[in-house]
Design a protein around this motif. Structure first.
Motif, short mmCIF file in Angstrom:
data_model
loop_
_atom_site.label_atom_id
_atom_site.label_comp_id
_atom_site.label_asym_id
_atom_site.label_seq_id
_atom_site.Cartn_x
_atom_site.Cartn_y
_atom_site.Cartn_z
N ARG A 12 0.83 -1.20 0.00
CA ARG A 12 0.00 0.00 0.00
C ARG A 12 0.87 1.26 0.00
NH1 ARG A 12 -4.54 0.47 4.25
NH2 ARG A 12 -2.84 0.18 5.73
N SER A 13 0.31 2.30 -0.54
CA SER A 13 0.98 3.60 -0.55
C SER A 13 0.00 4.63 0.00
CB SER A 13 1.41 3.97 -1.98
OG SER A 13 2.07 5.22 -1.99
N THR A 120 -2.25 3.82 -3.71
CA THR A 120 -1.82 2.50 -4.18
C THR A 120 -2.18 2.30 -5.65
OG1 THR A 120 -2.24 1.65 -1.95
CG2 THR A 120 -1.97 0.03 -3.72
N SER A 154 3.44 2.83 4.20
CA SER A 154 2.56 1.73 3.84
C SER A 154 1.25 1.75 4.64
CB SER A 154 3.26 0.39 4.07
OG SER A 154 3.64 0.26 5.44
#
Length: 390
Positions: A12-13, A120, A154
């Motif tokens: 994840r971003s 993401t 993340s």
């Protein structure tokens, strides 16, 4: 046939956008004369009010967040005390939300001046996270010219912590570096440390830094005995783990009528006339929806920044009943002699009602019939064509 196995890696971003001293920046953007002055934003002008935000100039004079207004006035006579302008901050916050929402379909507004963004899978559009963060930061500067910081990691926990401790405008925590990033930071940055029992234990054991908490968590049985039911969330936070998702904005259904008086006044006749007109507009909208409001909030803003409010509910949505209930809320909320600047009526928690005539309540039936006749005229010629008399 050959068997194929696939491993799906989910990286994840998550971005966290923080506008430092958001309330102060908003006030200074509105009034350029405040940019070089000592300024403190307070919750209320009375002696029990507290300082919510301060400028560096006010901090140099000895003021700090949480200080009582009475003490602040004794310590500094040059600091300008501004009332907490929730309406201004809310409008600015919503405008910023519309700005950052153009970069991602998943944006979660937090407190004033803070947002989470799930970026993401967006590298195909922005090439990399740092480039995307730079574009977002520059866009914010273009539209509002407010200083901002962006943390990238993340999960939401790390991104939020990074914007509170890292001075860089854009900072990214790489995957696998979560524990190392948190280790030297103060343990109070972990959300679970705010629990009274956890806070007492951290102080008792001198666990000042996150690395101290990480060391204790290695001894699982001892940590469980020390922190009890808070062991698991605290252990996850110390490792930089957070599974919460970015939640999109969920709009709540409200009917809001706001009137900013052209001239501040405490003339009761003028104020009652304004409340009647606002209540009529609320009732007109409710009847078009065939609903009543289970929650009614009337809010008064005085000239000196003091705010007073009262809540109630509506059982009937005809003109006379809505006006009567709103006037009652106004008289309960208007507890001061000071002049009034703004009146707000907020209706929510709607419930559908059936328009069934009651043979044993002729007065209510008459009010309902009259309201229907008024609505017919207003729909045809506009709301202001006919008003409720005092």
């Amino acid at each position: 046939m050959p068997t194929y196995s696939f491993i799906i890696m989910n990286f994840r971003s998550i971005f966290h956008i923080r506008l430092q001293n958001f309330e102060l920046q908003a006030e200074r953007m509105l009034d350029a004369a405040l940019k070089s002055r000592a300024v403190a934003i307070i919750s209320a002008h009375n002696a029990n009010g507290t300082i919510v935000a301060i400028s560096p100039e006010a901090g140099q004079e000895g003021l700090c967040k949480g200080m009582k207004v009475s003490l602040a006035r004794k310590m500094s006579h040059s600091t300008r005390l501004l009332p907490y302008n929730r309406s201004l901050y809310s409008r600015m916050h919503n405008y910023l939300y519309q700005t950052v929402a153009r970069f991602s379909p998943l944006v979660e507004p937090a407190v004033f001046g803070q947002f989470y963004m799930d970026m993401t899978g967006m590298n195909g559009i922005y090439k990399n996270d740092l480039r995307a963060g730079d574009m977002i930061s520059k866009r914010i500067n273009e539209v509002v010219r407010l200083e901002n910081h962006i943390g990238i990691s993340s999960n939401k926990l790390l991104s939020r912590i990074s914007t509170s401790v890292v001075p860089e405008r854009i900072y990214k925590i790489d995957s696998g570096e979560e524990s190392h990033f948190l280790a030297p930071l103060h343990s109070r940055l972990l959300p679970t440390s705010a629990q009274p029992s956890v806070e007492r234990m951290l102080r008792f054991l001198f666990l000042r830094q996150v690395q101290d908490v990480q060391f204790v968590m290695l001894q699982e049985s001892a940590a469980q005995a020390i922190f009890s039911r808070y062991y698991k969330p605290l252990a996850m936070e110390a490792k930089g783990m957070d599974t919460s998702a970015v939640q999109p904005l969920r709009k709540q259904d409200h009917i809001i009528e706001q009137t900013i008086l052209p001239e501040d006044t405490n003339d009761e006749e003028k104020l009652c006339a304004i409340v009647r007109q606002m209540a009529g507009q609320v009732g007109f909208k409710l009847r078009r929806r065939s609903e009543i409001a289970r929650h009614m909030n009337l809010e008064i803003h005085y000239t000196d920044g003091y705010r007073s409010e009262r809540t109630g509910s509506l059982k009937i949505n005809d003109e006379a009943s809505v006006v009567r209930d709103c006037l009652e809320l106004f008289f309960r909320a208007n507890i001061r002699r000071n002049r009034i600047r703004t009146i707000i009526i907020d209706a929510s928690k709607f419930q559908t009602v059936a328009c069934q005539l009651d043979l044993f309540s002729p007065t209510e039936t008459q009010h309902r019939v009259l309201a229907e006749a008024l609505d017919h005229i207003r729909r045809k010629h506009g709301f202001t064509i006919i008003k409720t008399a005092a």
